[in-house]
Scaffold this motif. Structure first.
Motif, PDB file in Angstrom:
ATOM      1  N   ASP A  54       0.832  -1.197   0.000  1.00 45.67           N
ATOM      2  CA  ASP A  54       0.000   0.000   0.000  1.00 45.67           C
ATOM      3  C   ASP A  54       0.866   1.246   0.000  1.00 45.67           C
ATOM      4  OD1 ASP A  54      -2.403  -1.373   0.018  1.00 45.67           O
ATOM      5  OD2 ASP A  54      -2.432  -1.524   2.194  1.00 45.67           O
ATOM      6  N   GLY A  55       0.920   1.896  -1.156  1.00 46.25           N
ATOM      7  CA  GLY A  55       1.586   3.188  -1.237  1.00 46.25           C
ATOM      8  C   GLY A  55       3.079   3.168  -1.048  1.00 46.25           C
ATOM      9  N   ILE A  56       3.757   2.068  -1.359  1.00 46.98           N
ATOM     10  CA  ILE A  56       5.208   2.063  -1.248  1.00 46.98           C
ATOM     11  C   ILE A  56       5.802   3.044  -2.253  1.00 46.98           C
ATOM     12  CG2 ILE A  56       5.342   0.062  -2.787  1.00 46.98           C
ATOM     13  CD1 ILE A  56       7.987  -0.618  -1.534  1.00 46.98           C
ATOM     14  N   ASP A  57       6.767   3.805  -1.810  1.00 45.14           N
ATOM     15  CA  ASP A  57       7.448   4.774  -2.665  1.00 45.14           C
ATOM     16  C   ASP A  57       8.692   4.100  -3.240  1.00 45.14           C
ATOM     17  OD1 ASP A  57       8.619   6.875  -3.938  1.00 45.14           O
ATOM     18  OD2 ASP A  57       8.986   8.071  -2.131  1.00 45.14           O
ATOM     19  N   VAL A  83      15.278   4.992   3.249  1.00 49.20           N
ATOM     20  CA  VAL A  83      15.502   3.795   2.438  1.00 49.20           C
ATOM     21  C   VAL A  83      14.337   2.816   2.551  1.00 49.20           C
ATOM     22  CG1 VAL A  83      18.005   4.017   2.644  1.00 49.20           C
ATOM     23  CG2 VAL A  83      16.758   2.596   4.294  1.00 49.20           C
ATOM     24  N   ASN A  84      14.254   1.951   1.538  1.00 49.23           N
ATOM     25  CA  ASN A  84      13.237   0.900   1.540  1.00 49.23           C
ATOM     26  C   ASN A  84      13.777  -0.431   2.047  1.00 49.23           C
ATOM     27  OD1 ASN A  84      10.884   2.167   0.646  1.00 49.23           O
ATOM     28  ND2 ASN A  84      11.533   2.068  -1.487  1.00 49.23           N
ATOM     29  N   GLY A  85      15.077  -0.529   2.158  1.00 52.21           N
ATOM     30  CA  GLY A  85      15.700  -1.762   2.607  1.00 52.21           C
ATOM     31  C   GLY A  85      17.212  -1.636   2.546  1.00 52.21           C
ATOM     32  N   VAL A  86      17.900  -2.600   3.161  1.00 49.68           N
ATOM     33  CA  VAL A  86      19.362  -2.592   3.222  1.00 49.68           C
ATOM     34  C   VAL A  86      19.877  -3.994   2.940  1.00 49.68           C
ATOM     35  CG1 VAL A  86      21.364  -2.133   4.678  1.00 49.68           C
ATOM     36  CG2 VAL A  86      19.316  -0.734   4.938  1.00 49.68           C
ATOM     37  N   VAL A 261       6.413  -2.958  -7.120  1.00 52.53           N
ATOM     38  CA  VAL A 261       6.212  -3.428  -5.752  1.00 52.53           C
ATOM     39  C   VAL A 261       6.374  -4.943  -5.649  1.00 52.53           C
ATOM     40  CG1 VAL A 261       4.556  -3.555  -3.855  1.00 52.53           C
ATOM     41  CG2 VAL A 261       4.736  -1.466  -5.201  1.00 52.53           C
ATOM     42  N   ALA A 262       6.008  -5.665  -6.708  1.00 50.78           N
ATOM     43  CA  ALA A 262       6.135  -7.121  -6.676  1.00 50.78           C
ATOM     44  C   ALA A 262       7.593  -7.531  -6.500  1.00 50.78           C
ATOM     45  CB  ALA A 262       5.561  -7.725  -7.952  1.00 50.78           C
TER      46      ALA A 262
END
Length: 275
Positions: A54-57, A83-86, A261-262
């Protein structure tokens, strides 16, 4: 010396009994509340699956870091917001000629534990990678064993093999597969390969056994995405610069991007889409 014990009168005995029962009940309640609390992630806890559907940038970068990015110079609170991840390096092979600022002589990254713990505490999903340096299938399997031993306690979302140079004179693909196979046998569920499009072509690299490909292609390496790999190979993650900058760290960072997003959930939700 004999000291006579003071005997309680009946009323005092009753009051004491009530106080003892009340205190015991209080301890039970406190214990239950403590068990039900959900603390920040620590090393032996499972990574929380992240529902970012939902709404990931996806414009936010994913960074990969190692001991070259000193923990003492990183504002983990500030970086985590951006960040979205590391993806954290665990090791550079099994041994090095000389210890350096980023790794011990046994190959282990000096900052891996700190990097992983600090980002997991802030609920940032963490994957891991190992630089492949084995000169035989036997060495490749030993590297995989050490990789798993060092990182499995953190339950990373993905395991990446960093393949940047041919380290075996013969059957390099067999060596890479030995590493991947051993890692899978040990219990790793999601295993991908990091490499470059030209390296795949020049060395006839077989990426089909891996569940995902992470491709490095910098273009002008300006700190921003301005070019994508020219390949027919499907990749889920693109490392687009080594000159990225974020608030909270004064030096350059490797930055990566997903296109949807997938693919993000494939990497950071243990290979499964959140429903």
């Amino acid at each position: 010396m004999n000291i006579m014990r003071k005997h309680l009168n009946p009323v005092g005995a009753v009051l004491t009994f009530i106080l003892l029962v009340s205190f015991a009940m209080l301890l039970i309640v406190l214990n239950i509340n403590n068990v039900n609390q959900k603390p920040f992630l620590v090393a032996n806890q499972a990574v929380i699956k992240v529902d970012r559907t939902d709404g990931i940038d996806i414009e936010k970068p994913i960074i990969d870091i190692s001991g070259w990015q000193l923990p003492s110079e990183m504002d983990y609170d500030e970086i985590s917001k951006q960040v979205n991840g590391v993806i954290v390096r665990v090791q550079h092979g099994l041994s090095m000629k000389n210890e350096n600022s980023a790794a011990y002589k046994n190959g282990k990254d000096k900052a891996m534990d700190t990097h992983i713990q600090e980002f997991q505490k802030r609920n940032v999903p963490v994957a891991v990678y190992a630089y492949i340096d084995g000169s035989s299938e036997t060495e490749m399997r030993k590297e995989a064993q050490k990789f798993y031993e060092r990182a499995s306690k953190y339950n990373p979302t993905y395991w990446w093999l960093d393949v940047e140079e041919v380290t075996m004179k013969k059957n390099f693909n067999a060596g890479i597969e030995a590493f991947r196979d051993e890692l899978e046998k040990l219990g790793a569920k999601n295993i991908g390969i990091y490499t470059q499009d030209w390296f795949i072509t020049d060395n006839n690299l077989d990426v089909k056994p891996f569940s995902a490909v992470w491709m490095a292609h910098y273009g002008g390496d300006t700190g921003f995405w301005n070019s994508s790999p020219d390949t027919t190979i499907h990749y889920v993650l693109h490392q687009y610069t080594s000159h990225g900058m974020l608030n909270g760290f004064e030096h350059n960072l490797d930055m990566n991007r997903v296109t949807n997003v997938a693919d993000y959930n494939l990497i950071f939700n243990h290979g499964q889409l959140v429903k």
